[in-house]
Design a protein around this motif. Structure first.
Motif, PDB file in Angstrom:
ATOM      1  N   LEU A   1      50.196   1.332  23.646  1.00 15.77           N
ATOM      2  CA  LEU A   1      50.163   2.498  24.208  1.00 15.77           C
ATOM      3  C   LEU A   1      48.805   3.678  23.513  1.00 15.77           C
ATOM      4  CD1 LEU A   1      53.286   2.891  21.625  1.00 15.77           C
ATOM      5  CD2 LEU A   1      52.864   3.674  23.910  1.00 15.77           C
ATOM      6  N   ARG A   2      47.750   3.136  23.222  1.00 12.60           N
ATOM      7  CA  ARG A   2      46.391   3.493  22.910  1.00 12.60           C
ATOM      8  C   ARG A   2      46.159   4.645  21.885  1.00 12.60           C
ATOM      9  NH1 ARG A   2      44.346   3.631  28.656  1.00 12.60           N
ATOM     10  NH2 ARG A   2      45.134   1.918  29.743  1.00 12.60           N
ATOM     11  N   ILE A   3      47.463   5.023  20.900  1.00 16.41           N
ATOM     12  CA  ILE A   3      47.440   5.378  20.099  1.00 16.41           C
ATOM     13  C   ILE A   3      45.777   5.310  18.453  1.00 16.41           C
ATOM     14  CG2 ILE A   3      48.575   7.280  18.660  1.00 16.41           C
ATOM     15  CD1 ILE A   3      49.250   7.935  21.153  1.00 16.41           C
ATOM     16  N   PRO A   4      44.995   5.793  18.430  1.00 14.47           N
ATOM     17  CA  PRO A   4      44.485   5.551  17.451  1.00 14.47           C
ATOM     18  C   PRO A   4      45.006   5.437  16.148  1.00 14.47           C
ATOM     19  CG  PRO A   4      43.530   7.674  18.401  1.00 14.47           C
ATOM     20  CD  PRO A   4      44.830   7.215  18.827  1.00 14.47           C
ATOM     21  N   PRO A   5      44.942   4.424  15.539  1.00 12.13           N
ATOM     22  CA  PRO A   5      45.681   3.914  13.508  1.00 12.13           C
ATOM     23  C   PRO A   5      44.964   5.578  12.938  1.00 12.13           C
ATOM     24  CG  PRO A   5      44.309   2.747  13.958  1.00 12.13           C
ATOM     25  CD  PRO A   5      44.263   3.194  15.069  1.00 12.13           C
ATOM     26  N   CYS A   6      46.610   5.630  11.882  1.00 11.11           N
ATOM     27  CA  CYS A   6      46.147   6.768  10.631  1.00 11.11           C
ATOM     28  C   CYS A   6      45.006   8.121  11.991  1.00 11.11           C
ATOM     29  CB  CYS A   6      44.540   6.406   9.999  1.00 11.11           C
ATOM     30  SG  CYS A   6      45.743   4.448   9.212  1.00 11.11           S
ATOM     31  N   TRP A   7      45.860   9.043  12.782  1.00  9.28           N
ATOM     32  CA  TRP A   7      44.759   9.410  13.247  1.00  9.28           C
ATOM     33  C   TRP A   7      45.052  10.820  12.446  1.00  9.28           C
ATOM     34  CZ3 TRP A   7      48.081  13.269  15.133  1.00  9.28           C
ATOM     35  CH2 TRP A   7      49.391  13.243  15.285  1.00  9.28           C
ATOM     36  N   TYR A   8      45.397  11.181  12.352  1.00 12.40           N
ATOM     37  CA  TYR A   8      46.278  13.127  10.915  1.00 12.40           C
ATOM     38  C   TYR A   8      44.698  13.052  10.559  1.00 12.40           C
ATOM     39  CZ  TYR A   8      48.727  16.713   9.618  1.00 12.40           C
ATOM     40  OH  TYR A   8      49.192  17.611   9.766  1.00 12.40           O
ATOM     41  N   GLN A   9      44.294  13.720  10.784  1.00 19.93           N
ATOM     42  CA  GLN A   9      42.382  13.596   9.816  1.00 19.93           C
ATOM     43  C   GLN A   9      42.206  15.538  10.648  1.00 19.93           C
ATOM     44  OE1 GLN A   9      40.045  11.379  10.614  1.00 19.93           O
ATOM     45  NE2 GLN A   9      38.897  11.899  12.596  1.00 19.93           N
ATOM     46  N   ARG A  10      41.500  15.881   9.835  1.00 23.85           N
ATOM     47  CA  ARG A  10      41.043  17.375  10.038  1.00 23.85           C
ATOM     48  C   ARG A  10      39.504  17.023  10.764  1.00 23.85           C
ATOM     49  NH1 ARG A  10      41.187  21.007   4.660  1.00 23.85           N
ATOM     50  NH2 ARG A  10      40.655  22.292   5.977  1.00 23.85           N
ATOM     51  N   GLU A  11      39.219  18.387  11.450  1.00 32.87           N
ATOM     52  CA  GLU A  11      38.010  17.846  11.562  1.00 32.87           C
ATOM     53  C   GLU A  11      36.722  17.956  10.809  1.00 32.87           C
ATOM     54  OE1 GLU A  11      36.611  20.502  15.028  1.00 32.87           O
ATOM     55  OE2 GLU A  11      34.974  19.406  15.753  1.00 32.87           O
ATOM     56  N   ASN A  12      36.063  16.880  10.633  1.00 28.37           N
ATOM     57  CA  ASN A  12      35.029  17.209   9.934  1.00 28.37           C
ATOM     58  C   ASN A  12      35.118  17.200   8.593  1.00 28.37           C
ATOM     59  OD1 ASN A  12      32.810  16.657  11.390  1.00 28.37           O
ATOM     60  ND2 ASN A  12      32.523  18.678  12.209  1.00 28.37           N
ATOM     61  N   LYS A  13      36.742  17.002   7.680  1.00 29.36           N
ATOM     62  CA  LYS A  13      37.023  17.438   6.802  1.00 29.36           C
ATOM     63  C   LYS A  13      37.347  18.413   6.070  1.00 29.36           C
ATOM     64  CE  LYS A  13      36.475  13.133   4.824  1.00 29.36           C
ATOM     65  NZ  LYS A  13      36.288  12.043   3.817  1.00 29.36           N
ATOM     66  N   GLY A  14      36.747  19.644   7.373  1.00 29.63           N
ATOM     67  CA  GLY A  14      37.050  21.689   7.378  1.00 29.63           C
ATOM     68  C   GLY A  14      35.757  21.362   7.087  1.00 29.63           C
ATOM     69  N   LEU A  15      34.772  21.187   6.895  1.00 31.53           N
ATOM     70  CA  LEU A  15      33.215  21.551   7.218  1.00 31.53           C
ATOM     71  C   LEU A  15      32.697  22.247   8.221  1.00 31.53           C
ATOM     72  CD1 LEU A  15      31.071  19.399   5.825  1.00 31.53           C
ATOM     73  CD2 LEU A  15      32.320  20.982   4.234  1.00 31.53           C
ATOM     74  N   VAL A  16      32.873  23.438   8.771  1.00 32.34           N
ATOM     75  CA  VAL A  16      32.072  23.937   9.905  1.00 32.34           C
ATOM     76  C   VAL A  16      31.125  24.215   9.620  1.00 32.34           C
ATOM     77  CG1 VAL A  16      34.331  25.463  10.464  1.00 32.34           C
ATOM     78  CG2 VAL A  16      32.812  26.091   8.918  1.00 32.34           C
TER      79      VAL A  16
END
Lengths: 482, 482
Positions: free
Chosen positions: A421-436
Motif C-alpha cells: 500500500l506504500r503508506i508510511p508508518p506513523c505518518w500523522y505529524q506536523r511539518e517541522n513540529k510547527g516551527l516555521v
C-alpha cells in the motif's frame, strides 16, 4: 418503533478516549492493578508475562516507530488498482436511519444487528469511533507548547479541522479533566513555566448535530473523571460534573421543546471504560433518558454489583473488541474504589465487563490490508478498529470489497499496513513540529491563533449563551447553525 | 597574495556527508575496524566500551528521540529576549574575502587564523558545513518512496529549497554512489519494487558560485567512493570518477579562461574521511590545483604513508573537532586497503589523521544554549558543530554574544538545546510524511514533481552542455546564471 419521522430525536453522544496516542500506554498501565500484582506472592504467570510484554513492547514501540517490517509471508495480492482506489470517494452514501435509531442504539441490545452487522449500525459505530479518534488527533502533546494538554483547535472548528464535519455535528462544549493525585503522571504537561493550565488536560467535547432531520448530541472525554479543585482554572468542577451539567442542560432544552433525547457515550481504550462510568452517572442523574455506550478496545471495568446496577438502570453497552487486542483482556479501573484498596478486590472478583451488554467481536485477520504477526500496539489502535469494522459483514464472511473508509488512516500512529500500500508508518505529524522559518531566516514557533487558545471564560460564555437559549428556541437554532 | 582583485578564482569545493542523519550511525560503525577489534584476543578495553556505548546509545537514540530531558543543573539564564532574537536576521553582513582567500583556504596551514578564529574563516567554515548539511537535509530516506535514496530536489533548486542559496552557489552535477559489496547495508533502499535505482544512492553534488567577483566551485558527496557497475543506471562510473570528471571539466574551463582555480572538499563524519580520499585523488590527478579539506567530526583515516603522501602533494586539511564528540577519536576507514585486510594494519599503525594539517578544536561547553550531560549523538551532529563554530572566538573566550546563526537549527535531528529556548527536539520533519488528503478524502502520496525526479539521462545532458560550453565561455556564463 418510532413511526413519526418528523419527531426530532436529540441524541447525546459521549466520545471518550483517554490520551493522545503517543503517550497513552505507560500511563494507562499506571492505572491498572498491575502494580498491585507485583506485590503478590503468586502472580498469575500467564497474565503477568503478557502484561509485561505489552507494557514493554508498547513502551518501546511508542518511542521507536518500527522501521523494520515483519516479513510478509502472506500471498496477498494488491486487490485494487491504486489510482482507481485513490479516486474513489472515502464516504459512502448516507441512509436515513431515523426509523431504526432506537434499535441501532441498543433498545434490543443489538441482538439481531451484529452478525451479520447491519450496515446502518456499522456506519454509526464508525462515526462514534471517529468522535473518539478526534480527541487523539487534535490533542496538543507538544511539551514545548504553552498549550500542551489542550485541544489545538477551538470548539467551532474541531470537526472541520479533522475532516469529520461530514457527520453533521457541532461541538457545544469542551470538557477538561485534572490530574488525579494517585496518578501524578497522568496528564500531559508542558516543559515550560507559563502555560494555559497547570492542572488540567483537554478531555473531550459535547456536540450536537446540525441540519439533520434527527439531530443528536455528542459528548466526549479523555481522562480521569471525578477530580476537581477550586484553585484551578479549568477544573473548578470535575470532568464528570462538566459533562453532566452540559448533558442536563441540553436534555432540558430538547425536552422542553417536546422532543425525544437520547445519549450515546463512546470511547477507546481507557476512554471506553470511562464511558461506562459516565453512562452510570447519567442514568442515575437524568431519569428516563435512553443511554447507550459504544466502546472500542476498552479494558474490563467494575465488579458484579456494578454490572448488575448498570443493567438494572437500562444502560445499553456495545463493546467492539478486536480478537488480536490484548487490552480488553486486561482488568481495568474499578469504579467507586480507590486504587489503594484494589488489593481487597483482586482475587475475589470475577471480571464481568463482557457481560454488560453486547460484544461485537472482530478478527483483524479478516482484513487483507493489515500485516500479520504480533503488533500489540497496532492491534489496539482505534484506527485499526475502525478499519476492521468498516470491512466486517459477518463472522463467516471475508472483508467486504466495497468498504469505503480510507485504509491509509490505519497507519497514522502505527505500522500495520502491508508494504504494497506504500503508506508510511506513523505518518500523522506536523511539518517541522510547527516551527516555521520567518522573514529573518529564523525558525520560530508561531503564536497560536487567538481563536484556538483555550479559555475557561470563553467556555463560560458559550455556556451562558446556552442557558439564555432555553428561553428562545429560535435563537438556539441560530447558534447551532453558525 | 593575490593583489589583482579582478582575477577570478574558481574555487571548487567538495561537501561530503556520508548519510542522512536518521540512519547514519549503525552503518558508519559497520565501516569501522571495530568488527576486527572484536576478533582480537585483547581488545583495548576503554575504546571498545566507549565504542559499544556509542553504538548502543546512538542506535537507541536514533530510533528513540529522547523525550525525557536530562535535568539541567546549570544556572543558565536566558540571554536574550525571544522576540528580539527572532527578529534579528540570521545572516551576518558578508565581507569580500578575495584578498585573503588563499590563506583562508589553508595556504599557511591556517596557522594564525585559528586562535582567535578569524571571522572570515569562521564564515567559510560555516558555509562548507552547510554544504555538507545539505546532503542530509535533502536526502529522501522514505523507504516507501520509489525515489528512496535520491535527492528530493533537482540540481537547480537544491540550495533554494534548503535556504542556502545565500552562499551564491549553483549545483552543476549530482554525484551517485553504489553499494559496496563488503557493506551490503550501506545504501538506503526502498521497500517497494520499482524504484529509480536499485544500486545507487545520491551522494552529493558539484557546485560553482554565481555573481561573485571570485566564484568558486563545490563538490559534495555522501558515501562509498570507488564502486561502479556497467549494469547500473547511475554508477557506470564510480562516485570517485564522477567527481573527478566534473572537477577536471570545470578546472579545464576556468584554466582555459586564464583564471585561478582551487578546490575545497568538505564533509561531516564519514563524509569528512571520504573528503580526504577525494582530495588525495584530485591532487594526484590534477597537477598544480590548490586543494584544501575542511572536515567536521571525521573519524581517523589512513596510515602514516598516506599522511606523508597527502602532506607531500600539498593537500591542506582543517579538521573541526568537538571535544565532546567521540567519533573523531575512532579509527576510520583505511585508504587503499580492503576491509578484510584491515587486520594487518591494526596494532602496527599509529593513527595519525590529526597530523594531517590543522585542527580547530572546540568545546561545546562554551555554548550557553546547549544542554550539558552525555548526548553522544547530539555532540556529533553537524548542526551542533556549526553552532559551536558560530560562537567560537578563541579558546580563552566565552561564546560570542553577536553570533547570528539560528540556534534552532541545532535541534533538527537531536535534542541538544536547553528547554528555555522552547525548540522541539528532532523537529525537522515533513507534514504527514508527504501524504496529502485528495479531493476524494483519501490520503495519498502525490507524485513527485517531474522536475525533481532523478534521471541519469538528464544528468548526462547537463554534462554534455558543460562540454559544449568549453568552446564558448559566454554560453557557459549564461548557463551558470540561469
Amino acid at each position: 418503533m418510532d413511526a413519526i419521522s418528523s419527531t426530532i430525536h436529540h441524541h447525546i453522544t459521549a466520545a471518550a478516549a483517554h490520551r493522545p496516542a503517543a503517550n497513552m500506554f505507560p500511563k494507562l498501565l499506571a492505572l491498572q492493578p498491575l502494580a498491585i500484582h507485583d506485590s503478590h506472592s503468586k502472580p498469575k504467570k500467564s497474565s503477568r508475562s503478557a502484561v509485561e510484554s505489552l507494557s514493554h513492547l508498547l513502551h518501546l514501540r511508542m518511542e521507536t516507530p518500527e522501521q523494520k517490517l515483519i516479513v510478509q509471508q502472506s500471498n496477498w495480492n494488491l486487490q485494487f488498482d491504486h489510482d482507481e482506489k485513490h479516486n474513489t470517494p472515502a464516504m459512502s452514501p448516507r441512509e436515513d436511519v431515523s426509523d431504526k435509531w432506537r434499535e441501532i442504539h441498543g433498545s434490543q441490545d443489538w441482538e439481531s444487528l451484529l452478525n451479520p452487522l447491519h450496515p446502518w449500525l456499522r456506519r454509526e459505530i464508525v462515526k462514534y469511533g471517529e468522535f473518539a479518534q478526534a480527541t487523539y488527533d487534535a490533542f496538543d502533546f507538544d511539551s514545548f507548547s504553552e498549550y500542551c494538554g489542550s485541544c489545538r483547535y477551538r470548539e467551532n472548528r474541531l470537526f472541520e479541522k479533522l475532516g469529520i464535519s461530514k457527520h453533521g455535528y457541532k461541538v457545544s462544549k469542551y470538557i477538561y479533566a485534572m490530574s488525579h493525585m494517585d496518578v501524578p503522571q497522568w496528564l500531559e504537561r508542558s516543559r515550560i513555566a507559563e502555560t494555559w493550565s497547570k492542572d488540567s488536560n483537554w478531555m473531550g467535547f459535547v456536540a450536537s448535530p446540525l441540519f439533520m432531520e434527527k439531530p443528536r448530541l455528542s459528548v466526549g472525554f479523555l481522562s480521569i473523571y471525578t477530580s476537581k479543585c477550586e484553585a484551578t482554572r479549568y477544573n473548578k468542577s470535575s470532568a464528570s460534573e462538566q459533562v453532566m451539567e452540559e448533558v442536563k442542560r441540553l436534555v432540558e432544552i430538547y425536552k422542553g421543546r417536546g422532543e425525544e433525547v437520547s445519549l450515546t457515550i463512546t470511547g477507546h481504550s481507557l476512554g471506553g471504560a470511562l464511558a461506562l462510568l459516565n453512562a452510570y452517572e447519567a442514568a442515575n442523574t437524568i431519569p428516563n433518558l435512553p443511554i447507550s455506550v459504544i466502546s472500542f478496545g476498552a479494558p474490563r471495568v467494575g465488579n458484579i454489583a456494578f454490572r448488575d446496577e448498570l443493567h438494572q438502570i437500562g444502560v445499553k453497552t456495545l463493546r467492539v473488541v478486536l480478537k488480536q487486542d490484548v487490552v480488553p483482556r486486561m482488568p481495568g479501573i474499578v469504579f467507586n474504589e480507590s486504587l489503594q484498596k484494589f488489593d481487597d478486590f483482586i482475587g475475589t472478583l470475577e471480571w464481568v465487563y463482557t457481560h454488560v451488554g453486547a460484544e461485537l467481536r472482530l478478527d483483524a485477520g479478516s482484513s487483507p490490508y493489515l500485516k500479520r504477526g504480533l503488533n500489540l500496539l497496532g492491534f489496539h489502535m482505534l484506527e485499526t478498529y475502525l478499519h476492521v469494522v468498516d470491512g466486517f459483514l459477518s463472522t463467516s464472511s471475508t472483508y467486504r470489497s466495497n468498504a469505503r473508509r480510507d485504509v491509509a488512516l490505519v497507519n497514522k500512529y502505527c505500522d500495520m499496513l502491508v508494504d504494497e500500500l506504500r503508506i508510511p508508518p506513523c505518518w500523522y505529524q506536523r511539518e517541522n513540529k510547527g516551527l516555521v522559518c520567518n522573514a529573518h531566516g529564523r525558525w520560530v514557533k508561531p503564536r497560536r491563533d487567538p481563536e484556538d487558545i483555550p479559555s475557561p471564560t470563553r467556555d463560560q460564555e458559550v455556556h451562558v449563551h446556552g442557558i439564555e437559549m432555553r428561553e428562545s428556541c429560535e435563537r438556539f437554532e441560530s447558534l447551532l447553525s453558525v
